[in-house]
Design a protein around this motif. Structure first.
Motif, short mmCIF file in Angstrom:
data_model
loop_
_atom_site.label_atom_id
_atom_site.label_comp_id
_atom_site.label_asym_id
_atom_site.label_seq_id
_atom_site.Cartn_x
_atom_site.Cartn_y
_atom_site.Cartn_z
N ASP A 61 0.79 -1.02 0.01
CA ASP A 61 0.05 -0.09 0.10
C ASP A 61 0.88 1.20 0.00
OD1 ASP A 61 -2.39 -1.68 0.04
OD2 ASP A 61 -2.54 -1.44 2.36
N TYR A 62 1.90 1.33 0.79
CA TYR A 62 2.74 2.41 0.73
C TYR A 62 3.50 2.58 -0.57
CZ TYR A 62 7.06 4.91 2.17
OH TYR A 62 8.21 5.81 2.18
N ARG A 63 3.91 1.62 -1.12
CA ARG A 63 4.57 1.65 -2.53
C ARG A 63 3.64 2.08 -3.50
NH1 ARG A 63 7.63 -3.73 -4.07
NH2 ARG A 63 8.09 -2.44 -5.96
N VAL A 112 0.73 9.32 1.42
CA VAL A 112 1.83 8.61 1.57
C VAL A 112 2.50 8.43 2.80
CG1 VAL A 112 4.42 8.53 0.76
CG2 VAL A 112 2.39 8.86 -0.92
N ARG A 113 2.54 9.54 3.63
CA ARG A 113 3.01 9.45 4.99
C ARG A 113 2.12 8.64 5.88
NH1 ARG A 113 4.11 15.09 4.02
NH2 ARG A 113 2.12 15.69 4.34
N ARG A 115 0.57 5.84 4.98
CA ARG A 115 0.68 4.57 4.45
C ARG A 115 2.15 4.13 5.18
NH1 ARG A 115 -4.03 4.62 3.96
NH2 ARG A 115 -4.98 4.00 1.87
N ARG A 116 3.18 5.04 4.97
CA ARG A 116 4.46 4.77 5.53
C ARG A 116 4.24 4.60 7.04
NH1 ARG A 116 7.79 9.93 5.41
NH2 ARG A 116 6.49 10.36 7.21
N ASP A 117 3.64 5.19 7.87
CA ASP A 117 3.48 5.27 9.37
C ASP A 117 2.74 3.88 9.75
OD1 ASP A 117 4.49 7.69 9.56
OD2 ASP A 117 2.67 8.81 9.90
N THR A 118 1.72 3.60 8.77
CA THR A 118 0.99 2.20 8.93
C THR A 118 2.07 0.99 8.61
OG1 THR A 118 -1.01 3.12 8.41
CG2 THR A 118 -1.04 0.77 8.02
N TYR A 119 2.66 1.16 7.62
CA TYR A 119 3.80 0.15 7.58
C TYR A 119 5.08 0.20 8.60
CZ TYR A 119 7.85 -2.04 5.25
OH TYR A 119 8.93 -2.92 4.87
N ASN A 120 5.57 1.20 9.13
CA ASN A 120 6.42 1.10 10.29
C ASN A 120 5.72 0.46 11.52
OD1 ASN A 120 8.32 2.30 8.71
ND2 ASN A 120 7.71 4.51 9.33
#
Length: 222
Positions: A61-63, A112-113, A115-120
């Motif tokens: 999702d982040y990508r 994007v931010r 999704r990145r936070d969710t990934y982390n």
């Protein structure tokens, strides 16, 4: 009767008359070694595999949202053939459409931010899930060994009480002690044996909990 009815519902039997309960406790299994307990469990436990799948989804999702920051290009074309049986005409149309995300006012960057936070967060949760599983296993292991030590202690006490009972019965037959002395010794022995059976049952339940906590990577009950 409540126990029989509960087993009847659990096993899907028409009545409790089909159930015969054996009061003899099964032998405890051999506990798994440390390598199987932690290394195998941490590699194959279903909870960890589910969390890894969540991490992979969050990564994709982040990508995907990151790729949407870049311009996209679409190539399209069409062809038309016309004839009146005397003359032919060909019409070819081609074009390129370029989509540049200029006027989103930072909305895509915020996505994007997020999704990145969710990934982390999902990556951090993997360690938390592993720590929780390890803590549960260590706790169950500690309880099993504590009960095993108590069982050894009770077995020693039962052996001593059994000897005391035989001595009391022998003295009673010789008329040295009153009959109540042997009866009291037998009551104490039976009470200690009941306590041993309860502790052994609790230890077997902990082994079942250990199998459940390991997520099928170690099985006592097939």
């Amino acid at each position: 009767m409540a126990g029989y009815l509960g087993l009847t519902r659990l096993l899907g039997l028409p009545s409790s008359s089909h159930i015969r309960v054996n009061s003899t406790l099964p032998e405890p299994p051999t506990p798994p070694d440390a390598a199987q307990l932690f290394h195998t469990m941490l590699a194959l436990h279903p909870s960890l595999q589910v969390q890894r799948a969540k991490i992979e989804k969050a990564k994709q999702d982040y990508r995907l949202e990151t790729f949407r920051l870049y311009p996209s290009m679409t190539l399209h074309g069409s062809a038309l053939y016309v004839t009146d049986f005397d003359k032919d005409a060909h019409v070819l149309i081609g074009g390129i459409t370029v989509d540049v995300p200029i006027f989103d006012f930072g909305a895509q960057l915020d996505t994007v931010r997020a999704r990145r936070d969710t990934y982390n967060a999902e990556q951090a949760s993997l360690g938390a899930v592993g720590n929780d599983l390890t803590s549960d296993l260590v706790s169950i292991y500690q309880q099993i060994y504590a009960l095993s030590e108590k069982i050894l202690t009770l077995q020693g006490e039962i052996g001593k009480l059994d000897r005391d009972l035989r001595v009391a019965q022998s003295q009673q037959q010789q008329g040295i002690t009153p009959p109540l002395t042997a009866i009291d010794a037998e009551v104490v022995l039976v009470g200690k044996q009941d306590e041993l059976n309860i502790v052994q049952s609790r230890r077997l339940l902990l082994y079942a909990n250990l199998q459940k906590a390991m997520g099928g990577t170690w099985k006592w009950i097939p």
